[in-house]
Structures are given as structure tokens and as C-alpha cells.
Design an enzyme around this catalytic site. Structure first.
Site, PDB file in Angstrom:
ATOM      1  N   ASP A  35     -14.276 -33.702  27.913  1.00 25.45           N
ATOM      2  CA  ASP A  35     -15.949 -34.003  28.261  1.00 25.45           C
ATOM      3  C   ASP A  35     -16.165 -35.204  27.876  1.00 25.45           C
ATOM      4  OD1 ASP A  35     -16.419 -33.383  25.608  1.00 25.45           O
ATOM      5  OD2 ASP A  35     -17.803 -31.528  26.277  1.00 25.45           O
ATOM      6  N   GLY A  71     -19.288 -35.433  26.236  1.00 21.71           N
ATOM      7  CA  GLY A  71     -20.104 -35.266  25.016  1.00 21.71           C
ATOM      8  C   GLY A  71     -21.634 -35.168  25.568  1.00 21.71           C
ATOM      9  N   GLY A  72     -21.843 -35.370  26.825  1.00 25.51           N
ATOM     10  CA  GLY A  72     -23.089 -35.237  27.195  1.00 25.51           C
ATOM     11  C   GLY A  72     -23.691 -33.787  27.021  1.00 25.51           C
ATOM     12  N   PHE A  73     -22.895 -32.865  27.336  1.00 22.15           N
ATOM     13  CA  PHE A  73     -23.316 -31.098  27.129  1.00 22.15           C
ATOM     14  C   PHE A  73     -23.842 -31.015  25.595  1.00 22.15           C
ATOM     15  CE2 PHE A  73     -23.071 -26.767  26.836  1.00 22.15           C
ATOM     16  CZ  PHE A  73     -24.086 -26.392  27.887  1.00 22.15           C
ATOM     17  N   ASP A 100     -23.198 -37.801  31.464  1.00 22.83           N
ATOM     18  CA  ASP A 100     -24.312 -37.244  32.342  1.00 22.83           C
ATOM     19  C   ASP A 100     -25.442 -36.567  31.432  1.00 22.83           C
ATOM     20  OD1 ASP A 100     -22.714 -35.248  31.460  1.00 22.83           O
ATOM     21  OD2 ASP A 100     -23.347 -33.776  33.200  1.00 22.83           O
ATOM     22  N   GLY A 149     -24.276 -28.736  34.425  1.00 19.62           N
ATOM     23  CA  GLY A 149     -25.730 -28.403  34.352  1.00 19.62           C
ATOM     24  C   GLY A 149     -26.009 -26.755  34.713  1.00 19.62           C
ATOM     25  N   ASP A 171     -13.650 -24.210  32.941  1.00 16.44           N
ATOM     26  CA  ASP A 171     -13.198 -23.852  31.493  1.00 16.44           C
ATOM     27  C   ASP A 171     -14.348 -23.241  31.054  1.00 16.44           C
ATOM     28  OD1 ASP A 171     -15.323 -26.618  31.721  1.00 16.44           O
ATOM     29  OD2 ASP A 171     -15.312 -25.741  29.390  1.00 16.44           O
ATOM     30  N   CYS A 214      -1.456  -4.782  30.240  1.00 16.50           N
ATOM     31  CA  CYS A 214      -1.054  -6.129  29.955  1.00 16.50           C
ATOM     32  C   CYS A 214       0.170  -6.595  29.197  1.00 16.50           C
ATOM     33  CB  CYS A 214      -2.153  -6.765  29.001  1.00 16.50           C
ATOM     34  SG  CYS A 214      -1.859  -8.507  28.247  1.00 16.50           S
ATOM     35  N   CYS A 254       1.342  -9.196  27.639  1.00 17.76           N
ATOM     36  CA  CYS A 254       0.925 -10.511  26.660  1.00 17.76           C
ATOM     37  C   CYS A 254       1.783  -9.843  25.408  1.00 17.76           C
ATOM     38  CB  CYS A 254      -0.300 -10.694  26.202  1.00 17.76           C
ATOM     39  SG  CYS A 254      -1.248  -9.524  24.975  1.00 17.76           S
ATOM     40  N   CYS A 295      -0.319  -6.851  23.280  1.00 14.25           N
ATOM     41  CA  CYS A 295      -0.291  -5.630  23.797  1.00 14.25           C
ATOM     42  C   CYS A 295       1.079  -4.962  23.710  1.00 14.25           C
ATOM     43  CB  CYS A 295      -0.709  -5.652  25.422  1.00 14.25           C
ATOM     44  SG  CYS A 295      -2.601  -6.052  25.255  1.00 14.25           S
ATOM     45  N   HIS A 312      -4.709 -12.752  23.283  1.00 12.58           N
ATOM     46  CA  HIS A 312      -4.633 -11.619  24.477  1.00 12.58           C
ATOM     47  C   HIS A 312      -5.778 -12.183  25.373  1.00 12.58           C
ATOM     48  CE1 HIS A 312      -5.157  -8.256  26.766  1.00 12.58           C
ATOM     49  NE2 HIS A 312      -6.730  -8.406  26.635  1.00 12.58           N
TER      50      HIS A 312
HETATM   51 ZN   LIG Z   1      -2.587  -8.464  26.024  1.00 12.20          ZN
END
Ligand SMILES: [Zn+2]
Length: 383
Positions: free
Chosen positions: A91, A93-95, A145, A237, A287, A325, A327, A330, A356
Site C-alpha cells: 500500500d 502508506g496513505g491509509f 491517496d 476509502g 485484502d 475444514c 487445514c 483442523c 486456520h
Molecule cells: Zn481449519
């Protein structure tokens, strides 16, 4: 050749395809985990690769303060510094500077601010933010921005939007003049097209549409940003305190004004339900700190809804966190163990919870991509 989107399937307003970057291809629509300080808190790069992360986000403001752009540049840019060969976006840096509130002062030239770390004074301008991002060397960098506060009156929103448009042009001018200073050595390479000379790899600068919650100012901001010309466009924004329904209205109305052949990036938004909806509405990139931040607070997203793992009710629950799940967390650990790790403040709690939640977000996007590809050409509406 800038970063570009190869659209392979569409369904209604949604599209699925590949974002082609100097550090690999990214399946879209994509969720980008946030690695603020060149690190996704608690998760090592090999685990991110195993999770299928193809692009990460890092924050210019934080890296500018620590370890500083010169250090990262001398180490060969973010990819080499953090040992991550896949794509990165920074990004501007504006935000972050916007979030400093009392510590900043905005002028036509840029933003003077004080570091949240030690109170030291700094100044970011469109040129400086672009210079820093070239030094960091992400594949995609963002225009500097002004993020308009909410609520704000129309005159204020217009003035802020116009400032962002002037800054976008300055960012582009600086980028075009200095883009070959990116600190890549052989690692960033565009795919070589047979019969053509190799293209020197450079970053891509995306423009950002502002305009507050005003549909007409958003339309004007989109038109002005497109006039300047960028290889991708972001909607900025949002998530600044407005109601969720308003966020959605602004996103949908702004999307209509963005070119369909360029990547569309919605910044800093959403719950799993929201990112799925936005992807179904035609957003390509998103994101959010939510999955990683919530994980560190013991809040887990599952196919059965949110789970607050700190609750005593899980103390002797030997079931998987999310039975649906697949992953690594899990598959291996019980809710009782995860609850114990959290209650005991073990480092492993943050690691496992983050793995997870990231898996859940990435799977959500895989499901949306499959949904788009399954309905290719039907023009069916999102369900
Ligand atoms: Zn999981």
C-alpha cells in the site's frame, strides 16, 4: 509490460482468471493476507506457500519506519529480504498515515506526520511514497491517496477526492521516471514471449478511486483516475466507520465505472461472507487484517459460523475446530487443545489460529472461483 489480468471465465459481473506478475501468476479473485512488517504475524513463508498464498500485502508506512527502505533496498527488495518468491503488493502508506489522526497534517505537497513508534517527524508526498515503494520492490504498488474521513460533508469529500486525483498524477510521473530503479536482480522476470526481446521487469502502479460515500464523486474520481491511466484500479476509502450496507452500495456503484479489462482491487474489506459477495460482484483482489487479527484474539471463522475459542464451553470439546475444514490445524488438533493454548497464552495458539483463518479465507475464494468457472457464459446472477 505491466501486471495484467487474464480473464478466463465470467459469471454475471464476476470474473475468474489469472493476474500475471513478475513474481508468478495469481488465481483471481484473490484474497491477499496482510504481512504488515514483511511478515504475516505468526506464520512462516513455507506455511503460507503450503496454504496456497500467491500474493501478500505489506505496509509501506510500517516498513518505512522499521527497518527502513534503505535496508530493504540493499537486501534486494522485499522478495529477497523476506525470502518470498511469489507476488507482493504494498500500500502507499496513505491509509496508515490517515489513521494517525492527531499525529498528521495534510497539505497540497503531502502529509507531515509523527511516527507512532518514537514520535519522530516524517513527511510523505506522492513522490516520496512512490520512491519508498520502488525501493521496497513489491510487484504492485499503490498511488499515494488521501483517505477521506467518515462522516464528511460534500465539499470536504470533493476537495479530498480532487487532491487524491492530483496526487495520483504526481505518483505516475515519478513512477515513470524512476521505475527501473527497482532493486530486483533476476528474480522478477516477465514471461519471455518467443521471438520477442525480453522485457525488463518493472513494478506496476495502481490508481485509487476515492470520493467518500457519494456515488457521483466516486464516478468522477474513477473517470479522473482512468484518464491518468493505470494498469489496475483500487477502490479505497472504505471501512472507515460507515455502515456495512453503505460500503456495499459504494463498492457496487464504483465497480460500474472501472474498466472491465483491468484488475479491480477493493482495499481493506471484509468478512468471509463479504469477500465472497464482492468477488461475485466483479472484484478481483481484496485484502483485510480480519482473519489474522481475529485469530490472534481467538476468533475463528468456520463453516458453522464464528467460534470464540476462549469460551469455557470448548474446554473439553475433543472435536475438530471445523469438521468441514481440511487445514493442518483442523486435521490434527481438538477444540479443547486450541482453547487450552489460548487460555495459557501459548505462542502456538496464535500460529494455529492464524493458519486456520487464512485457510478459511483462501478456501472461500477457491469456492467462488469454482462457482464462476462452473457458470461460465451463463450470465447467471450471484446467489
Ligand atoms: Zn481449519
Amino acid at each position: 509490460m505491466p501486471v495484467h489480468l487474464q480473464i478466463e471465465a465470467s459469471r454475471g459481473s464476476a470474473r475468474a482468471g489469472k493476474l500475471i506478475t513478475p513474481h508468478g501468476e495469481v488465481e483471481t479473485p484473490v484474497f491477499m493476507p496482510v504481512g504488515t512488517l514483511a511478515s504475516v504475524k505468526g506464520v512462516s513463508q513455507d506455511v503460507l506457500e503450503e496454504l496456497g498464498v500467491e500474493i501478500l500485502l505489506a505496509n509501506t508506512y510500517h516498513l518505512y519506519l522499521r527497518p527502513g527502505v534503505e535496508t530493504v533496498r540493499r537486501m534486494g527488495g522485499l522478495h529477497r529480504f523476506m525470502a518470498w518468491d511469489r507476488a507482493i503488493l504494498t500500500d502507499s502508506g496513505g491509509f496508515q498515515v490517515f489513521s494517525l489522526n492527531d499525529l498528521r497534517k495534510v497539505s497540497e505537497e503531502g502529509v507531515a506526520f509523527r511516527s507512532h513508534l518514537d514520535g519522530s517527524s516524517h513527511f510523505l508526498s506522492p513522490e516520496k511514497a512512490t520512491e519508498v515503494q520502488i525501493g521496497l520492490g513489491a510487484d504492485i504498488i499503490m498511488a499515494f491517496d488521501e483517505c477521506t474521513e467518515y462522516p464528511a460533508d460534500r465539499g470536504r469529500v470533493r476537495a479530498s477526492m480532487e487532491l487524491t486525483a492530483r496526487w495520483a498524477e504526481r505518483c505516475k510521473n515519478y513512477f515513470e521516471a524512476y521505475k527501473y530503479e527497482v532493486p530486483w536482480e533476476g528474480s522478477g522476470q516477465w514471461p519471455v514471449v518467443s521471438g520477442q526481446d525480453p522485457v525488463p521487469s518493472t513494478q506496476s502502479l495502481f490508481g485509487i478511486v476515492q470520493g467518500g460515500m457519494d456515488a457521483e464523486l466516486r464516478r468522477e474520481s474513477a473517470a479522473r483516475t482512468i484518464d491518468i491511466g493505470f494498469p489496475g484500479y483500487a477502490i479505497g476509502g472504505l471501512s472507515v466507520g460507515e455502515p456495512r450496507e453503505l460500503t456495499r452500495d459504494v463498492v457496487l456503484s464504483t465497480l460500474e465505472h472501472l474498466p472491465s479489462d483491468k484488475p479491480r482491487y477493493l482495499m481493506g474489506v471484509g468478512t468471509p461472507e463479504e469477500i465472497a459477495q464482492y468477488a461475485q460482484s466483479g472484484v478481483d483482489m481484496m485484502d483485510c487484517v480480519l482473519p489474522t487479527r481475529a485469530a490472534r484474539h481467538g476468533l475463528l471463522f468456520t463453516s458453522q459460523g464464528k467460534v470464540s475459542i476462549k469460551q469455557a464451553r470448548y474446554a473439553q470439546d475433543d472435536g475438530a475446530l471445523d469438521p468441514a475444514c481440511d487445514c493442518r490445524v483442523c486435521q490434527r488438533y481438538s477444540r479443547a487443545y486450541l482453547r487450552h493454548l489460548y487460555a495459557a497464552n501459548e505462542l502456538l495458539a496464535q500460529v494455529l489460529n492464524t493458519v486456520h483463518n487464512l485457510h478459511f479465507y483462501l478456501t472461500t475464494m477457491r469456492t467462488v472461483r469454482a462457482w464462476i468457472r462452473a457458470g461460465d457464459g451463463t450470465g447467471a446472477e450471484a446467489t
